[in-house]
Enzyme design. Structure first.
Site, PDB file in Angstrom:
ATOM      1  N   THR A 236      -8.134   8.816   9.073  1.00 18.45           N
ATOM      2  CA  THR A 236      -7.714   7.618   8.337  1.00 18.45           C
ATOM      3  C   THR A 236      -7.663   6.380   9.227  1.00 18.45           C
ATOM      4  O   THR A 236      -7.123   5.354   8.819  1.00 18.45           O
ATOM      5  CB  THR A 236      -6.324   7.838   7.717  1.00 18.45           C
ATOM      6  OG1 THR A 236      -5.398   8.176   8.758  1.00 18.45           O
ATOM      7  CG2 THR A 236      -6.351   8.957   6.682  1.00 18.45           C
TER       8      THR A 236
ATOM      9  N   LYS B 217       0.825  -1.202   0.000  1.00 18.33           N
ATOM     10  CA  LYS B 217       0.000   0.000   0.000  1.00 18.33           C
ATOM     11  C   LYS B 217       0.867   1.263   0.000  1.00 18.33           C
ATOM     12  O   LYS B 217       1.918   1.294   0.616  1.00 18.33           O
ATOM     13  CB  LYS B 217      -0.928  -0.021   1.212  1.00 18.33           C
ATOM     14  CG  LYS B 217      -1.914  -1.186   1.191  1.00 18.33           C
ATOM     15  CD  LYS B 217      -2.757  -1.272   2.442  1.00 18.33           C
ATOM     16  CE  LYS B 217      -1.952  -1.646   3.658  1.00 18.33           C
ATOM     17  NZ  LYS B 217      -2.778  -1.923   4.844  1.00 18.33           N
TER      18      LYS B 217
ATOM     19  N   GLY C 197      -8.331   3.000  10.622  1.00 11.36           N
ATOM     20  CA  GLY C 197      -8.988   1.822  10.077  1.00 11.36           C
ATOM     21  C   GLY C 197      -8.875   1.668   8.572  1.00 11.36           C
ATOM     22  O   GLY C 197      -9.513   0.785   7.989  1.00 11.36           O
ATOM     23  N   THR C 198      -8.042   2.490   7.950  1.00 10.59           N
ATOM     24  CA  THR C 198      -7.918   2.436   6.490  1.00 10.59           C
ATOM     25  C   THR C 198      -7.469   1.057   6.008  1.00 10.59           C
ATOM     26  O   THR C 198      -8.047   0.490   5.074  1.00 10.59           O
ATOM     27  CB  THR C 198      -6.919   3.504   5.997  1.00 10.59           C
ATOM     28  OG1 THR C 198      -7.374   4.788   6.410  1.00 10.59           O
ATOM     29  CG2 THR C 198      -6.810   3.480   4.481  1.00 10.59           C
ATOM     30  N   GLY C 199      -6.423   0.514   6.632  1.00  8.12           N
ATOM     31  CA  GLY C 199      -5.906  -0.787   6.206  1.00  8.12           C
ATOM     32  C   GLY C 199      -6.896  -1.903   6.435  1.00  8.12           C
ATOM     33  O   GLY C 199      -7.055  -2.799   5.588  1.00  8.12           O
ATOM     34  N   CYS C 200      -7.593  -1.871   7.568  1.00  9.14           N
ATOM     35  CA  CYS C 200      -8.616  -2.881   7.865  1.00  9.14           C
ATOM     36  C   CYS C 200      -9.720  -2.829   6.819  1.00  9.14           C
ATOM     37  O   CYS C 200     -10.160  -3.865   6.287  1.00  9.14           O
ATOM     38  CB  CYS C 200      -9.226  -2.638   9.244  1.00  9.14           C
ATOM     39  SG  CYS C 200      -8.044  -2.565  10.599  1.00  9.14           S
TER      40      CYS C 200
END
Length: 269
Positions: free
Chosen positions: A208, A176, A210-213
């Site tokens: 942002t 990412k 929790g973006t990866g989750c």
């Protein structure tokens, strides 16, 4: 009547609702996928940070997976915060026992601020036990450096790290670009043969959390519905772009992404 797609998330709980199990289940619901969970840890947290963590007994993590798989069934699964080496090993064993897949692994090793979230033995277990079972691994740049054991300063470094992770057993990896320096947020997908990049605007926002989750959950949802890996990533990129680009402005710190935004995108235009 066609059976609804089913997705399982194996991750920690976020009391603030922006990340972890809560973000995953919200994302599944928004994408019309039935969400199920195996909770690995319970956290007291909000937009200002994490106040306390309670790790779930590994046997209970395993039993949750057993309960879901043997009754409801799983079309795709993802992992998030796995807390320690013992839980990682239990999850890997259950994935193999039940032949769970496709499997998306969000390593959750390093926070957005650069804070280490896994001990050394847990990082080793992640690389040796879980990554070889992955359909897709979704590290941020910090996590890619740890998993590939190299510095990443440029585009060719990202490609080299992606190749290493596939060589070590993962079927595919997407590194990412949220922490990158480019004008746009560029994610690099490597499927063992080809590199494909996915770009989106880089928003100036602190919301942002929790973006990866959310991104990995969206990929999992699309895989559960039968989409190809490339198409799942493409659509998930659109989902997370809408979520970050239309913040809810909640909390006093780093607020959550907007899980409603993609479904209700016409309202934000």
């Amino acid at each position: 009547m066609k059976q609804i797609a089913r997705a399982l998330t194996i991750a920690g709980s976020d009391s603030g609702g922006g990340a972890g199990i809560q973000a995953d289940l919200k994302t599944f619901q928004e994408l019309y996928v039935f969400g199920m969970s195996s909770i690995t840890a319970i956290t007291a947290q909000n937009t200002l940070g994490v106040q306390k963590v309670g790790v779930v007994d590994p046997d209970l993590v395993a039993k949750q997976i057993d309960s879901v798989v043997t009754d409801l069934g799983v079309d795709a699964a993802k992992t998030g915060m796995l807390a320690n080496a013992e839980i990682i090993e239990v999850v890997a064993a259950k994935v193999k026992e039940h032949q769970i897949g496709p499997l998306v692994i969000d390593p959750v090793m390093v926070s957005t601020s650069g804070h280490q979230l896994l001990t050394e033995d847990a990082r080793v277990a992640m690389k040796e036990k879980l990554l070889p079972l992955a359909t897709l691994v979704t590290p941020n740049l910090h996590e890619a450096e740890i998993l590939a054991d190299q510095r990443i300063t440029g585009w060719e470094d990202r490609k080299q790290a992606a190749r290493k992770l596939v060589d070590e057993g993962a079927k595919a990896v997407i590194i990412k670009g949220g922490h990158g320096k480019e004008e746009e947020a560029i994610d690099l997908l490597y499927d063992g043969k080809d590199f494909v990049s996915f770009s989106s605007p880089r928003f100036k926002t602190k919301n942002t959390h929790g973006t990866g989750c959310t991104f990995s959950a969206a990929i999992t949802a699309y895989l559960a519905k039968g989409e190809s890996l490339h198409e799942a990533v493409r659509q998930a990129k659109n989902f997370i772009t809408a979520a970050v680009g239309n913040p809810l402005m909640l909390g006093k710190g780093n607020g959550p992404t907007n899980h409603f935004a993609y479904r209700r995108k016409e309202e934000y235009q």
